[in-house]
Scaffold this active site. Structure first.
Site, PDB file in Angstrom:
ATOM      1  N   ARG A  45     -37.275  15.256 -48.021  1.00 41.46           N
ATOM      2  CA  ARG A  45     -37.063  13.874 -48.445  1.00 41.46           C
ATOM      3  C   ARG A  45     -37.309  13.710 -49.939  1.00 41.46           C
ATOM      4  NH1 ARG A  45     -39.513   8.047 -47.624  1.00 41.46           N
ATOM      5  NH2 ARG A  45     -37.519   6.920 -47.589  1.00 41.46           N
ATOM      6  N   HIS A  49     -34.802  12.153 -52.676  1.00 39.14           N
ATOM      7  CA  HIS A  49     -35.116  10.975 -53.486  1.00 39.14           C
ATOM      8  C   HIS A  49     -35.108  11.293 -54.977  1.00 39.14           C
ATOM      9  CE1 HIS A  49     -36.670   7.676 -50.636  1.00 39.14           C
ATOM     10  NE2 HIS A  49     -35.613   8.290 -50.141  1.00 39.14           N
ATOM     11  N   TRP A 188     -41.708   9.274 -31.513  1.00 41.30           N
ATOM     12  CA  TRP A 188     -43.059   9.593 -31.070  1.00 41.30           C
ATOM     13  C   TRP A 188     -43.077  10.975 -30.453  1.00 41.30           C
ATOM     14  CZ3 TRP A 188     -39.838   5.668 -30.185  1.00 41.30           C
ATOM     15  CH2 TRP A 188     -40.098   4.492 -30.908  1.00 41.30           C
TER      16      TRP A 188
END
Ligand code: HEM
Ligand SMILES: Nc1c(Br)cnc2ccccc12
Length: 290
Positions: A45, A49, A188
């Protein structure tokens, strides 16, 4: 302004393989992060970014200048949670202080992806640190509370096709969302640290229920404990995107090939690599004598 790559003085592909190996070994050592998901997903990530501020209209932002290192960009609300990846990479930078931050942040993502059994991503060095004044303003990264038209329009700034956009978002097979970071929570169950096409398989095959999160965002939840953000779900609502979602759900090899190409384009967007710049395909730890 044109960004021209200059390989770090005297450094060879073997030097960058050593950085790769140090990152890969640290991913193994620091395996407890995020309930044993590990640092792989958040490193991917961060690489996205650091490159995702690019604007092809004035060639500003992007991975070249390593401006994520400056507080304005580190503290962009869109980057909440990436401080963990930044802290992970600090000792790597201390061990290899010759590397540029732009090279470090993109190499961190490539290393994490390959060590999570993702495709081999050819990588070129030579990003050069730019001064704090080159830091782009906050707000250049996408907002997940949106649909297909927003997603298509957002990625026009990079010059990506519909196919490249769908492939790239397949990175959401990795890791999870965290309420404190983004106002989304989950999955989850199978938050994964192995790269695969399962984001697309889940998107097509699970039963989705739209619910509100405690932060007031909408998210789609499935009985198996998976989740999708609105921009994820948009990929099956839009007929053109859906074509690629199906292609990738049916064939992981095709997904890996298209992801590799789109991810390389993302990490190198806006950079001119002169003749003679080495293209490095890193060996994974498994492929090297240990
Ligand atoms: C429409 C475009 C996109 C939007 C709106 C978006 C949004 C988000 C959000 C809100 C999160 C959760 C962050 C958190 O709560 O910790 C997330 C996680 C993540 N994103 Fe994206 N994303 C997009 C595209 C991408 C792309 C292109 C990549 C990489 C190629 C990517 C890689 C990841 C990864 C690996 C995670 C998991 C991070 C972790 O587990 O800590 N995303 N994304
Ligand atoms: N694992 C994920 C699933 Br499953 C669905 N959407 C995501 C969005 C961002 C990050 C991870 C996920």
């Amino acid at each position: 302004a044109l960004r021209v790559a200059e390989v770090e003085k005297g450094k060879t592909p073997e030097d960058f393989q050593q950085v790769y190996n140090a990152i890969a070994k640290k991913i193994i050592d620091d395996d407890e992060y995020d309930n044993y998901i590990g640092y792989g997903p958040v490193l991917v990530r961060l690489s996205w970014h650091s490159a995702g501020t690019f604007d092809k209209n004035d060639n500003s932002g992007g991975s070249y200048g390593g401006t994520y290192r400056f507080p304005k960009e580190t503290n962009d609300p869109s980057n909440k949670g990436l401080q963990n990846a930044k802290a992970f990479l600090e000792p790597i930078y201390e061990q290899f202080p010759w590397i540029s931050h732009g090279d470090l942040y993109t190499l961190g993502g490539v290393t994490a992806l390959q060590e999570m059994q993702g495709p081999k991503v050819p990588w070129r060095p030579g990003r050069v640190d730019l001064p704090e004044s080159a830091t782009p303003e906050n707000g250049r990264l996408p907002d997940a509370e949106n649909g297909a038209d927003y997603v298509r329009n957002f990625f026009k700034r990079f010059g990506f096709t519909d196919q490249e956009v769908v492939a790239l978002i397949g990175a959401h097979a990795l890791g999870k969302t965290h309420m404190a970071n983004s106002g989304y929570e989950g999955p989850w169950g199978a938050a994964t640290n192995t790269f695969s096409n399962e984001f697309f398989v889940n998107l097509l095959n699970e039963q989705w229920k739209k619910e509100k999160t405690e932060a007031g965002n909408s998210q789609y939840n499935s009985p198996s404990g998976f989740m999708m953000m609105p921009t994820d779900f948009a990929l099956k609502e839009d007929n053109t995107y859906l074509k690629y979602v199906k292609k990738y759900a049916e064939n992981q090899d095709v997904f890996f090939e298209d992801f590799k190409n789109a991810y390389k384009k993302l990490l190198e967007n806006g950079i001119e690599f002169p003749e003679g710049t080495p293209t490095i395909v890193f060996k994974t730890l498994d492929e090297q004598e240990q």
